[in-house]
Scaffold this active site. Structure first.
Site, PDB file in Angstrom:
ATOM      1  N   ASP A 133       0.849  -1.204   0.000  1.00  0.00           N
ATOM      2  CA  ASP A 133       0.000   0.000   0.000  1.00  0.00           C
ATOM      3  C   ASP A 133       0.880   1.248   0.000  1.00  0.00           C
ATOM      4  O   ASP A 133       0.373   2.372  -0.095  1.00  0.00           O
ATOM      5  CB  ASP A 133      -1.012  -0.018   1.146  1.00  0.00           C
ATOM      6  CG  ASP A 133      -0.378   0.077   2.522  1.00  0.00           C
ATOM      7  OD1 ASP A 133       0.858  -0.040   2.634  1.00  0.00           O
ATOM      8  OD2 ASP A 133      -1.129   0.280   3.499  1.00  0.00           O
ATOM      9  N   SER A 134       2.213   1.058   0.042  1.00  0.00           N
ATOM     10  CA  SER A 134       3.144   2.170  -0.179  1.00  0.00           C
ATOM     11  C   SER A 134       2.911   2.777  -1.556  1.00  0.00           C
ATOM     12  O   SER A 134       3.407   3.864  -1.860  1.00  0.00           O
ATOM     13  CB  SER A 134       4.595   1.692  -0.050  1.00  0.00           C
ATOM     14  OG  SER A 134       4.811   0.542  -0.833  1.00  0.00           O
TER      15      SER A 134
ATOM     16  N   ASP B 157      -1.024  -6.234  -0.369  1.00  0.00           N
ATOM     17  CA  ASP B 157      -1.171  -5.582   0.937  1.00  0.00           C
ATOM     18  C   ASP B 157      -2.632  -5.201   1.142  1.00  0.00           C
ATOM     19  O   ASP B 157      -3.295  -4.742   0.211  1.00  0.00           O
ATOM     20  CB  ASP B 157      -0.344  -4.281   0.894  1.00  0.00           C
ATOM     21  CG  ASP B 157       0.351  -3.978   2.189  1.00  0.00           C
ATOM     22  OD1 ASP B 157       0.157  -4.718   3.163  1.00  0.00           O
ATOM     23  OD2 ASP B 157       1.117  -3.002   2.208  1.00  0.00           O
TER      24      ASP B 157
ATOM     25  N   LYS C 156      -0.944  -9.446   2.731  1.00  0.00           N
ATOM     26  CA  LYS C 156      -0.177  -8.992   3.898  1.00  0.00           C
ATOM     27  C   LYS C 156      -1.087  -8.118   4.758  1.00  0.00           C
ATOM     28  O   LYS C 156      -1.823  -7.285   4.235  1.00  0.00           O
ATOM     29  CB  LYS C 156       1.063  -8.193   3.482  1.00  0.00           C
ATOM     30  CG  LYS C 156       1.830  -7.621   4.677  1.00  0.00           C
ATOM     31  CD  LYS C 156       3.173  -7.055   4.306  1.00  0.00           C
ATOM     32  CE  LYS C 156       3.114  -5.649   3.786  1.00  0.00           C
ATOM     33  NZ  LYS C 156       2.542  -4.669   4.735  1.00  0.00           N
TER      34      LYS C 156
ATOM     35  N   GLU D 110      -1.103  -5.500   8.116  1.00  0.00           N
ATOM     36  CA  GLU D 110      -0.432  -4.779   9.202  1.00  0.00           C
ATOM     37  C   GLU D 110      -1.100  -5.256  10.490  1.00  0.00           C
ATOM     38  O   GLU D 110      -2.313  -5.141  10.654  1.00  0.00           O
ATOM     39  CB  GLU D 110      -0.562  -3.268   9.002  1.00  0.00           C
ATOM     40  CG  GLU D 110       0.269  -2.797   7.825  1.00  0.00           C
ATOM     41  CD  GLU D 110       0.492  -1.302   7.771  1.00  0.00           C
ATOM     42  OE1 GLU D 110       0.165  -0.592   8.749  1.00  0.00           O
ATOM     43  OE2 GLU D 110       1.004  -0.839   6.748  1.00  0.00           O
TER      44      GLU D 110
ATOM     45  N   GLU E 164       9.403  -4.371  10.451  1.00  0.00           N
ATOM     46  CA  GLU E 164       9.818  -3.069   9.912  1.00  0.00           C
ATOM     47  C   GLU E 164      10.346  -2.151  11.006  1.00  0.00           C
ATOM     48  O   GLU E 164       9.698  -1.952  12.040  1.00  0.00           O
ATOM     49  CB  GLU E 164       8.616  -2.417   9.194  1.00  0.00           C
ATOM     50  CG  GLU E 164       8.966  -1.044   8.616  1.00  0.00           C
ATOM     51  CD  GLU E 164       7.969  -0.516   7.595  1.00  0.00           C
ATOM     52  OE1 GLU E 164       7.045  -1.246   7.190  1.00  0.00           O
ATOM     53  OE2 GLU E 164       8.140   0.661   7.195  1.00  0.00           O
TER      54      GLU E 164
HETATM   55  O1  KIV Z   1       3.570  -1.110   1.740  1.00  0.00           O
HETATM   56  C1  KIV Z   1       4.744  -1.542   1.706  1.00  0.00           C
HETATM   57  O2  KIV Z   1       5.490  -1.324   0.737  1.00  0.00           O
HETATM   58  C2  KIV Z   1       5.223  -2.303   2.838  1.00  0.00           C
HETATM   59  C3  KIV Z   1       6.664  -2.698   2.874  1.00  0.00           C
HETATM   60  C4  KIV Z   1       7.503  -1.528   3.168  1.00  0.00           C
HETATM   61  C5  KIV Z   1       6.933  -3.823   3.792  1.00  0.00           C
HETATM   62  O3  KIV Z   1       4.468  -2.586   3.716  1.00  0.00           O
END
Ligand code: KIV
Length: 270
Positions: free
Chosen positions: A42-43, A81, A111, A113, A180
């Site tokens: 989600d970055s 994510d 993934k 959080e 992280e």
């Molecule tokens: O969203 C993302 O790119 C991440 C990574 C930095 C692990 O969660």
């Protein structure tokens, strides 16, 4: 097809490599380089959508970008994510949002959080056939609680909480764990304490693998965190190519004869 089992099997051998990607051309390059896992992070909110945080990223955004990555990837395991509030508010919505990434967009896993609220959800997702990569330490969706992006797990109490949550998510069936921005000695202890592979970002050398945001790794980002490393300077390459393009157009050097064609029949049209 790559599986979460391959990822588990790799831990203890050579370190697992993971990079983010958000679009088809980048995914193809990352995949061809032999990276084990592509994370559609989600970055994407920061790297590609111009947001200051990841909070505005939606399930639709993640789905669209996960599909683009999946269409260009042959070998890597694809992890999608789950964005802010797409999980954890309501159980059936959480399951459907996560399931959509596999059912409609060809991700292999999601993934999350994590916190205490994701232990039961992890168990449920895994029971339904949705592999879960857990994420502990600095979880950027908590930016408003942190007041920024500070290191996590820096005192004994916080470190113990991370260790306990790592064990709880392993027990719930997570197949791997992202750590992280935590002290490397904590990451080493967590890696020793659990059997699933740990993948670190700003967590030192003792994790079973490493992950970076691809824009940071190739040198496209304007700013990179201190724990990241630029392995190239794609930004400078792009700036130079775009400057050359602007000069060529404004000077009339582009397009040249070889970039255009004429049709004889079209002479004397008027
Ligand atoms: O969203 C993302 O790119 C991440 C990574 C930095 C692990 O969660």
């Amino acid at each position: 097809m790559p599986t979460v089992r391959d990822v588990r099997a790799k831990a203890g051998e050579e370190p697992i490599t993971m990079l983010t990607a958000y679009d088809a051309p980048t995914a193809a390059i990352v995949d061809e380089a032999g990276v084990d896992i592509i994370l559609v992070g989600d970055s994407l909110g920061n790297t590609s959508m111009g947001y200051e945080t990841t909070l505005p990223v939606t399930v639709d955004d993640m789905a669209r970008h996960t599909g683009a990555v999946a269409r260009a990837t042959e070998d890597a395991l694809i992890v999608a994510d789950m964005p802010f509030l797409s999980i954890g508010v309501d159980e059936s919505a959480s399951l459907e949002n996560a399931g959509r990434m596999l059912k409609e967009e060809d991700a292999h896993a999601v993934k999350l959080e994590c916190g205490p609220h994701t232990v039961e959800l992890t168990e449920k997702l895994v029971q339904l056939g949705i592999p879960v990569m857990a994420h502990l330490g600095l979880t950027p969706q908590h930016v408003n609680q942190y007041g920024g992006y500070p290191r996590q797990g820096t005192d004994r109490e916080a470190a113990e909480r991370i260790l306990e949550l790592a064990e709880a998510h392993e027990k719930a069936g997570a197949f791997s764990l992202v750590l992280e921005h935590v002290p490397s000695n904590l990451a080493a202890e967590v890696t020793d304490a659990i059997d699933i592979p740990t993948i670190g970002i700003g967590a030192g050398p003792d994790c079973d693998g490493q992950v970076l945001v691809v824009d940071d790794a190739v040198g496209l980002s304007e700013w990179t965190p201190s724990f990241s490393k630029q392995f190239g300077n794609v930004r400078a390459e792009m700036e130079s190519a775009i400057d050359d393009y602007v000069s060529a157009v404004t000077s009339g050097a582009f397009p040249a004869e070889e970039h255009a064609h004429e049709e004889a029949d079209l002479d004397d049209l008027y």
